[in-house]
Enzyme design. Structure first.
Site, short mmCIF file in Angstrom:
data_model
loop_
_atom_site.label_atom_id
_atom_site.label_comp_id
_atom_site.label_asym_id
_atom_site.label_seq_id
_atom_site.Cartn_x
_atom_site.Cartn_y
_atom_site.Cartn_z
CB CYS A 26 -0.94 0.01 1.21
SG CYS A 26 -0.07 0.12 2.78
CB CYS A 29 4.42 -0.48 1.73
SG CYS A 29 3.43 -1.65 2.68
CG ASP A 428 11.90 24.33 -36.30
OD1 ASP A 428 12.28 25.47 -36.62
OD2 ASP A 428 12.32 23.28 -36.83
CG ASP A 637 13.78 19.10 -36.73
OD1 ASP A 637 13.70 20.35 -36.58
OD2 ASP A 637 14.18 18.57 -37.78
CG ASP A 641 14.18 23.67 -33.25
OD1 ASP A 641 14.05 24.87 -33.51
OD2 ASP A 641 14.07 22.76 -34.10
#
Length: 743
Positions: A26, A29, A428, A637, A641
């Site tokens: 749980c 724990c 971009d 990409d 960027d």
């Protein structure tokens, strides 16, 4: 005189370790294991995940070792296991059911009298037989609850096991007391069946929960299964030899037969085929591979035989990187989970107080200790924090798993939780919304230079650049037989503006019209041509030269015009994003005319375009959008960027781009499909919705169940069944995410 030099201080880098942990039941724990690990000197961070039953520990390797971390877990009362021992391979769906089956077999006769009473039948078993049936369930099958509960009590904390152990033990002990103090021949009502059934139901719930967890980790198991066992290595003599994949080295030449999985990342040196990369990228169509094409380990070769040269193995491979990202995301703790952990830390002590109050209240009001104990037991049994501990990590596991199957890798769980709030998506242009392979469409020359001469010069200066426009020039020069091969020296890139280099005694400058204006170049001879090309949507660069003396003003000698194309499906993907109510922005370094022309093809309005933005200014534009009160996602990409991806609330990198961009982004799209942006945001929305649903039902279950049990409206058996099903319902609700499909 000799002097002793002071010992040098060695800055040991921080290390990270994953530890698989058994025995957690749980949220309490989870909190206990985290506290135990954080107390170890040298540990800087410890995050424990109940759904994956694992811990991610960051520590100073010079101060603490792996063995010390595992000992801390064991001392806390839990079982440290090797990660490799985790359930990687598919196992039987009935794994671990034997104790549950035995509990059901022993408890069933105890429940029969309850069923008989409903039909007016009196099938009450003798007390001694009830004792023989219930005791093995209580102390043999239920031993795990006593062990874990004892460890929790020693640590002055509480967990689900402690509640179950105390509650069922009270019911068993009450039954023993009633039996032993009864008058000879008296038929008294005992509660052995309540304790035995509760233990059995809890075991059944934990088994169903474990089965659901195995389903939730399907993505990880599927990725591990992509690794083939052996590879066909081609020796110096040309003969093939089967070698374990773990022994492959960079530079090895491999034969990949039709239908086989590619053993490692590499480059095709011979042959041609189509490769199925769907498990890695989500792309259902095979990808054609020919000479010099890159192939990824784990993908499936089609109908042709390939000879590849290995470029990456083991932890350096793309597959290993993907597995690591998915595991990291599933192990990490979402911000909302930290609030749940704080609640769980005080939950069990509060429940114990409520149970004692229930015991005392009923004893005083009714004067019956028997009735008081039964209602207190119901409180202890129903108040289980299992569902609270599973609510968030179960949804995160399912969400990141389904995202991985679609080719969306989530590196940062916080980003997954935040992505549903995104109001603006900034893109971009080049390589993200466009194909990213611009072509040289127009070359205009002046000052006595021919097309071939000028093209050779420009290619020489830009041959070392990775900029898409530079690569387009080099490709154009290579395609012409009349362009001489020249060599440039002292080549220097001017970020956001262009490139300059020296050939002979002449300095050549190739770059944007803005840069030329900054240098004082007279653009008037070709101004009308440049304006016309830009109006047609072309990206225009200028070529200028400076002879000998560096202080002289460069002279314009030519124009270069480049054209790019929108990615297939990009316009439809942007329209889908707009339909969901998102604002869109395209950020481009191109002149406004070229940017607007591309925007028109993509279906973007002029006010959705930011043109003539220098690479260093992209992050500032993203920051400005955030300052406007928007939660911003940036999609890119390229290397330029990366700052903007880091500046955004949610950075999304195209997997077809650069490694720098992917490292800066929180989410990586394994294929360059713009539609995956909407998919990522939709999966985020659905994941957060599941987290909220799970937390609502987990809290509502306890808020409603505890008072009902305290006021006598629930008996222990019903409470045990409800408690067991709460955890199962949370896992099942989270697993509904695995049925996600693109709208």
């Amino acid at each position: 005189m000799n002097t002793l030099a002071p010992p040098s201080v060695v800055n040991t880098p921080l290390a990270s370790e994953d530890i698989s942990i058994g025995g957690m039941t749980c949220a309490s724990c989870v909190a206990r294991v985290e506290r135990a690990l954080k107390k170890v000197p040298g540990v800087t961070e410890a995050t424990v995940n109940l759904a994956t039953e694992s811990a991610r520990v960051t520590f100073d390797a010079g101060l603490v070792g792996d063995a010390r971390l595992r000992r801390a877990v064991r001392d806390a009362g839990y079982e440290p296991r090797e990660v490799a021992a985790a359930d990687v391979a598919d196992s039987s769906p009935w794994q671990g059911f034997a104790p549950v089956a035995l509990g059901l077999a022993l408890s069933a006769p105890l429940v029969l009298p309850m069923i008989g009473d409903a039909f007016g039948k009196h099938w009450m078993l003798p007390a001694w037989l009830q004792f023989l049936l219930a005791t093995p369930v209580q102390f043999v099958l239920g031993a795990r609850f006593y062990k874990a509960g004892w460890h929790a009590a020693k640590a002055m904390t509480g967990n689900m096991d402690l509640l179950v152990a105390i509650g069922t033990s009270a019911g068993w002990a009450l039954s023993m007391w009633l039996w032993l103090t009864a008058a000879p021949g008296e038929m008294m009502h005992l509660y052995f069946e309540g304790s035995a059934v509760v233990v059995t139901l809890v075991l059944l719930g934990k088994w169903l929960e474990a089965r659901a967890k195995r389903r939730a980790t399907t993505a990880i198991r599927a990725l591990h299964a992509l690794r083939p066992a052996v590879a066909h290595v081609i020796g110096k003599t040309g003969a093939e030899k089967d070698v374990p994949v773990a022994e492959l080295l960079n530079g090895d030449r491999l034969a990949v037969r039709p239908g086989e999985r590619i053993p490692a990342d590499g480059v095709v040196e011979e042959g041609g085929s189509e490769v199925d990369e769907s498990m890695l990228t989500g792309e259902p169509l095979p990808v054609a591979k020919s000479l010099a094409a890159k192939v990824t380990g784990g993908s499936i070769n089609g109908s042709g035989r390939l000879l590849i040269r290995v470029t990456a193995t083991g932890s350096k491979s793309v597959l290993a990187h993907i597995i690591r990202l998915v595991e990291d995301a599933q192990t990490a703790k979402a911000p909302i989970q930290r609030m749940v952990d704080q609640v769980a830390a005080v939950f069990v002590p509060v429940v114990l107080v409520i149970a004692l109050a229930t015991l005392g209240g009923w004893w005083v009001v009714r004067g019956s200790f028997e009735t008081a104990v039964i209602h207190a037991v119901a409180v202890l049994v129903i108040a289980c924090p299992c569902a609270l501990g599973l609510a968030t990590p179960a949804a995160i596991m399912a969400g990141t798993g389904v995202a991985a199957k679609q080719g969306i890798l989530v590196k940062d769980v916080q980003a997954l939780e935040l992505a549903h709030k995104v109001g603006v998506v900034a893109f971009d242009k080049t390589g993200t919304l466009t194909v990213g392979q611009p072509r040289l469409t127009t070359l205009q020359t002046g000052a006595g230079y021919s097309d071939a001469q000028l093209l050779a010069v420009v290619a020489a200066v830009q041959c070392g650049s990775e900029h898409p426009l530079a690569r387009a020039v080099v490709r154009a020069a290579e395609a012409r037989t009349d362009a001489a091969a020249l060599t440039a020296v002292d080549v220097r890139a001017v970020p956001g503006r262009g490139t300059e280099g020296v050939i002979g005694d002449t300095t050549w400058l190739i770059g944007s019209l803005r840069w030329m204006q900054e240098l004082g170049v007279d653009l008037s001879p070709m101004a009308s041509s440049a304006a016309s090309l830009q109006a047609d949507g072309a990206t225009v660069s200028a070529v200028a030269l400076r002879v000998a003396v560096r202080t002289t003003t460069p002279q314009l000698v030519g124009l270069l015009a480049f054209g790019d194309e929108p990615k297939p499906g990009a316009a439809a993907a942007l329209a889908r994003l707009r339909q969901t109510g998102l604002l869109l922005q395209m950020i481009s370094g191109d002149n406004r005319g070229a940017a607007l022309a591309m925007a028109a093809q993509l279906g973007l309005a002029p006010d959705e375009v930011m043109a003539e933005v220098l690479p260093g200014d992209k992050a500032a534009r993203v920051a400005a959008l955030r300052e406007g009160g928007h939660v911003v996602a940036m999609v890119g990409d390229g290397v330029n960027d990366a700052p903007a991806l880091a500046a955004a609330d949610v950075g999304i990198a195209m997997g077809t781009g650069t490694d720098v961009a992917m490292h800066a982004a929180a989410i990586t799209l394994m294929r360059g499909d713009v539609a995956l942006v909407a998919d990522a945001l939709d999966i985020s929305r659905r994941t957060v919705a599941k987290i909220r649903q799970n937390l609502f039902w987990a809290f509502a279950y306890n808020v409603a169940g505890i008072p009902l049990a305290a006021f006598g409206y629930l008996n222990p058996v019903v409470a045990g069944a409800a408690m067991a099903m709460s955890s199962v319902s949370v896992m099942t609700n989270a697993l509904l995410l695995s049925r996600w499909r693109r709208p």
